[in-house]
Motif scaffolding. Structure first.
Motif, PDB file in Angstrom:
ATOM      1  N   ALA A 185       0.833  -1.211   0.000  1.00 22.01           N
ATOM      2  CA  ALA A 185       0.000   0.000   0.000  1.00 22.01           C
ATOM      3  C   ALA A 185       0.864   1.256   0.000  1.00 22.01           C
ATOM      4  O   ALA A 185       0.581   2.224  -0.711  1.00 22.01           O
ATOM      5  CB  ALA A 185      -0.925  -0.003   1.216  1.00 22.01           C
ATOM      6  N   LEU A 186       1.935   1.244   0.786  1.00 20.91           N
ATOM      7  CA  LEU A 186       2.828   2.410   0.816  1.00 20.91           C
ATOM      8  C   LEU A 186       3.532   2.594  -0.522  1.00 20.91           C
ATOM      9  O   LEU A 186       3.761   3.736  -0.956  1.00 20.91           O
ATOM     10  CB  LEU A 186       3.858   2.253   1.936  1.00 20.91           C
ATOM     11  N   LEU A 187       3.873   1.510  -1.177  1.00 19.88           N
ATOM     12  CA  LEU A 187       4.507   1.615  -2.496  1.00 19.88           C
ATOM     13  C   LEU A 187       3.538   2.170  -3.538  1.00 19.88           C
ATOM     14  O   LEU A 187       3.944   2.869  -4.470  1.00 19.88           O
ATOM     15  CB  LEU A 187       5.023   0.246  -2.934  1.00 19.88           C
ATOM     16  N   ARG A 188       2.251   1.870  -3.391  1.00 20.07           N
ATOM     17  CA  ARG A 188       1.261   2.350  -4.354  1.00 20.07           C
ATOM     18  C   ARG A 188       0.806   3.776  -4.077  1.00 20.07           C
ATOM     19  O   ARG A 188       0.256   4.437  -4.969  1.00 20.07           O
ATOM     20  CB  ARG A 188       0.021   1.444  -4.319  1.00 20.07           C
ATOM     21  N   THR A 189       1.018   4.255  -2.847  1.00 19.06           N
ATOM     22  CA  THR A 189       0.458   5.545  -2.459  1.00 19.06           C
ATOM     23  C   THR A 189       0.902   6.703  -3.345  1.00 19.06           C
ATOM     24  O   THR A 189       0.064   7.544  -3.718  1.00 19.06           O
ATOM     25  CB  THR A 189       0.775   5.837  -0.981  1.00 19.06           C
ATOM     26  N   PRO A 190       2.189   6.831  -3.722  1.00 13.32           N
ATOM     27  CA  PRO A 190       2.550   7.970  -4.586  1.00 13.32           C
ATOM     28  C   PRO A 190       1.768   8.001  -5.895  1.00 13.32           C
ATOM     29  O   PRO A 190       1.292   9.067  -6.307  1.00 13.32           O
ATOM     30  CB  PRO A 190       4.056   7.761  -4.829  1.00 13.32           C
ATOM     31  N   LEU A 191       1.603   6.860  -6.550  1.00 11.85           N
ATOM     32  CA  LEU A 191       0.848   6.845  -7.807  1.00 11.85           C
ATOM     33  C   LEU A 191      -0.638   7.039  -7.553  1.00 11.85           C
ATOM     34  O   LEU A 191      -1.352   7.581  -8.407  1.00 11.85           O
ATOM     35  CB  LEU A 191       1.089   5.534  -8.548  1.00 11.85           C
ATOM     36  N   SER A 192      -1.122   6.635  -6.373  1.00 10.68           N
ATOM     37  CA  SER A 192      -2.545   6.769  -6.080  1.00 10.68           C
ATOM     38  C   SER A 192      -3.008   8.218  -6.086  1.00 10.68           C
ATOM     39  O   SER A 192      -4.200   8.492  -6.242  1.00 10.68           O
ATOM     40  CB  SER A 192      -2.871   6.119  -4.725  1.00 10.68           C
ATOM     41  N   LEU A 193      -2.077   9.161  -5.917  1.00  9.58           N
ATOM     42  CA  LEU A 193      -2.430  10.575  -5.997  1.00  9.58           C
ATOM     43  C   LEU A 193      -3.045  10.930  -7.346  1.00  9.58           C
ATOM     44  O   LEU A 193      -3.810  11.898  -7.447  1.00  9.58           O
ATOM     45  CB  LEU A 193      -1.187  11.449  -5.794  1.00  9.58           C
ATOM     46  N   PHE A 194      -2.719  10.156  -8.376  1.00  6.98           N
ATOM     47  CA  PHE A 194      -3.123  10.517  -9.731  1.00  6.98           C
ATOM     48  C   PHE A 194      -4.065   9.491 -10.362  1.00  6.98           C
ATOM     49  O   PHE A 194      -4.279   9.514 -11.562  1.00  6.98           O
ATOM     50  CB  PHE A 194      -1.873  10.697 -10.602  1.00  6.98           C
ATOM     51  N   VAL A 195      -4.617   8.596  -9.541  1.00  4.84           N
ATOM     52  CA  VAL A 195      -5.595   7.629 -10.036  1.00  4.84           C
ATOM     53  C   VAL A 195      -6.985   8.150  -9.689  1.00  4.84           C
ATOM     54  O   VAL A 195      -7.390   8.126  -8.529  1.00  4.84           O
ATOM     55  CB  VAL A 195      -5.385   6.233  -9.426  1.00  4.84           C
ATOM     56  N   PRO A 196      -7.745   8.657 -10.664  1.00  7.92           N
ATOM     57  CA  PRO A 196      -9.056   9.234 -10.360  1.00  7.92           C
ATOM     58  C   PRO A 196     -10.084   8.161 -10.029  1.00  7.92           C
ATOM     59  O   PRO A 196      -9.963   7.010 -10.461  1.00  7.92           O
ATOM     60  CB  PRO A 196      -9.427   9.973 -11.654  1.00  7.92           C
ATOM     61  N   ALA A 197     -11.088   8.556  -9.262  1.00  6.37           N
ATOM     62  CA  ALA A 197     -12.157   7.623  -8.908  1.00  6.37           C
ATOM     63  C   ALA A 197     -12.966   7.258 -10.145  1.00  6.37           C
ATOM     64  O   ALA A 197     -13.278   8.110 -10.979  1.00  6.37           O
ATOM     65  CB  ALA A 197     -13.071   8.247  -7.858  1.00  6.37           C
ATOM     66  N   LEU A 198     -13.307   5.991 -10.255  1.00  3.66           N
ATOM     67  CA  LEU A 198     -14.056   5.516 -11.417  1.00  3.66           C
ATOM     68  C   LEU A 198     -15.492   6.030 -11.445  1.00  3.66           C
ATOM     69  O   LEU A 198     -16.085   6.167 -12.513  1.00  3.66           O
ATOM     70  CB  LEU A 198     -14.062   3.984 -11.423  1.00  3.66           C
ATOM     71  N   ASP A 199     -16.049   6.330 -10.263  1.00  2.45           N
ATOM     72  CA  ASP A 199     -17.458   6.721 -10.202  1.00  2.45           C
ATOM     73  C   ASP A 199     -17.667   8.229 -10.267  1.00  2.45           C
ATOM     74  O   ASP A 199     -18.784   8.718 -10.097  1.00  2.45           O
ATOM     75  CB  ASP A 199     -18.102   6.163  -8.934  1.00  2.45           C
ATOM     76  N   LEU A 200     -16.597   8.997 -10.513  1.00  4.53           N
ATOM     77  CA  LEU A 200     -16.700  10.446 -10.615  1.00  4.53           C
ATOM     78  C   LEU A 200     -16.165  10.906 -11.964  1.00  4.53           C
ATOM     79  O   LEU A 200     -15.278  10.258 -12.537  1.00  4.53           O
ATOM     80  CB  LEU A 200     -15.908  11.118  -9.477  1.00  4.53           C
ATOM     81  N   PRO A 201     -16.667  12.026 -12.488  1.00  5.00           N
ATOM     82  CA  PRO A 201     -16.163  12.519 -13.780  1.00  5.00           C
ATOM     83  C   PRO A 201     -14.698  12.917 -13.675  1.00  5.00           C
ATOM     84  O   PRO A 201     -14.305  13.640 -12.758  1.00  5.00           O
ATOM     85  CB  PRO A 201     -17.062  13.720 -14.074  1.00  5.00           C
ATOM     86  N   VAL A 202     -13.894  12.457 -14.623  1.00  2.00           N
ATOM     87  CA  VAL A 202     -12.460  12.696 -14.539  1.00  2.00           C
ATOM     88  C   VAL A 202     -12.129  14.162 -14.700  1.00  2.00           C
ATOM     89  O   VAL A 202     -11.108  14.634 -14.177  1.00  2.00           O
ATOM     90  CB  VAL A 202     -11.719  11.838 -15.594  1.00  2.00           C
TER      91      VAL A 202
END
Length: 245
Positions: free
Chosen positions: A73-90
């Motif tokens: 989870a910690l390794l994924r966290t930096p990239l997670s900043l830029f992964v938009p939610a699928l259920d919201l308009p990008v």
């Protein structure tokens, strides 16, 4: 009335406007390379995760859930900043990143912007784990079902940056309005994202207190106690030194 509002706007946003205007006037959009890269990366990840072949790779690299082992989870966290939610308009995420990350990058520099964004996102991620451990009946606890909900994406970072920059440049009403909006969000719709936003705000609030205490320490008379935190422009109300990147 109009004159009063104009004076208030100058007092609230004048220093921030001055800090943003000069580098944009001199360099234009190339003054915010990290922000532009973040917008492009968010758009790319949105496109990829909506492809039949792309959803799983994006989830494996940038989706963080409280149920995941802490290390991955910690390794994924930096990239997670830029992964938009699928259920919201990008487009909402793209506009948030362009405006808030862009203003922060102009005022603080790119690496401080990323550091504060990561701090805010990490605070939300760690809070989710703590909340689920506490359980739904404890104060600040969360139901176990939230363990499988994907973290907030760029929104926690946007909220944290907005409040920090507002505080740093004396736009206290703006910073307070953002904070109040997040509190209302939790009261109206009590979900994981809203509570992670509050955790991000608490982490950024601690950072503001530390920065203010450090400034008071280095401002005391006597032998030099070290260098002030650099940046590009002085915040009006914070009393902190100018930022020089």
């Amino acid at each position: 009335m109009r004159g009063t509002l104009a004076r208030w706007a100058r007092a609230e946003w004048g220093p921030l406007y001055a800090a943003v205007r000069e580098p944009l006037r001199r360099r234009g959009l190339p003054a915010v390379p990290m922000t532009l890269a973040g917008v492009a990366l968010t758009a790319l990840l949105q496109h990829v995760q909506n492809q039949p072949w792309g959803y799983k790779p994006v989830q494996d690299l940038g989706a963080v859930r409280a149920a995941d082992p802490l290390g991955p989870a910690l390794l994924r966290t930096p990239l997670s900043l830029f992964v938009p939610a699928l259920d919201l308009p990008v487009w909402g995420a793209l506009v948030q990143i362009l405006l808030v990350f862009g203003i922060a990058e102009l005022c603080l520099g790119w690496w401080r912007t990323l550091a504060i964004a990561y701090l805010a996102t990490l605070a939300g991620t760690l809070y989710a784990r703590l909340g689920i451990t506490l359980g739904p009946h404890a104060p600040f606890g969360l139901p176990w079902t939230d363990a499988h909900v994907v973290d907030t994406g760029p929104s926690a970072a946007v909220v944290g940056l907005a409040v920090f920059v507002g505080w740093r440049y004396g736009a206290y009403v703006t910073a307070g309005a953002v904070t109040l909006a997040m509190v209302v969000e939790v009261l109206v719709k009590e979900n994981l994202a809203g509570k992670e936003h509050l955790a991000a705000l608490m982490a950024v609030g601690v950072l503001c207190l530390v920065a203010a205490a450090r400034h008071r320490s280095v401002s005391r008379p006597g032998p030099a106690r070290g260098h002030r935190w650099p940046g590009r422009r002085a915040g009006r109300g914070s009393g902190l030194p100018p930022i020089q990147s």
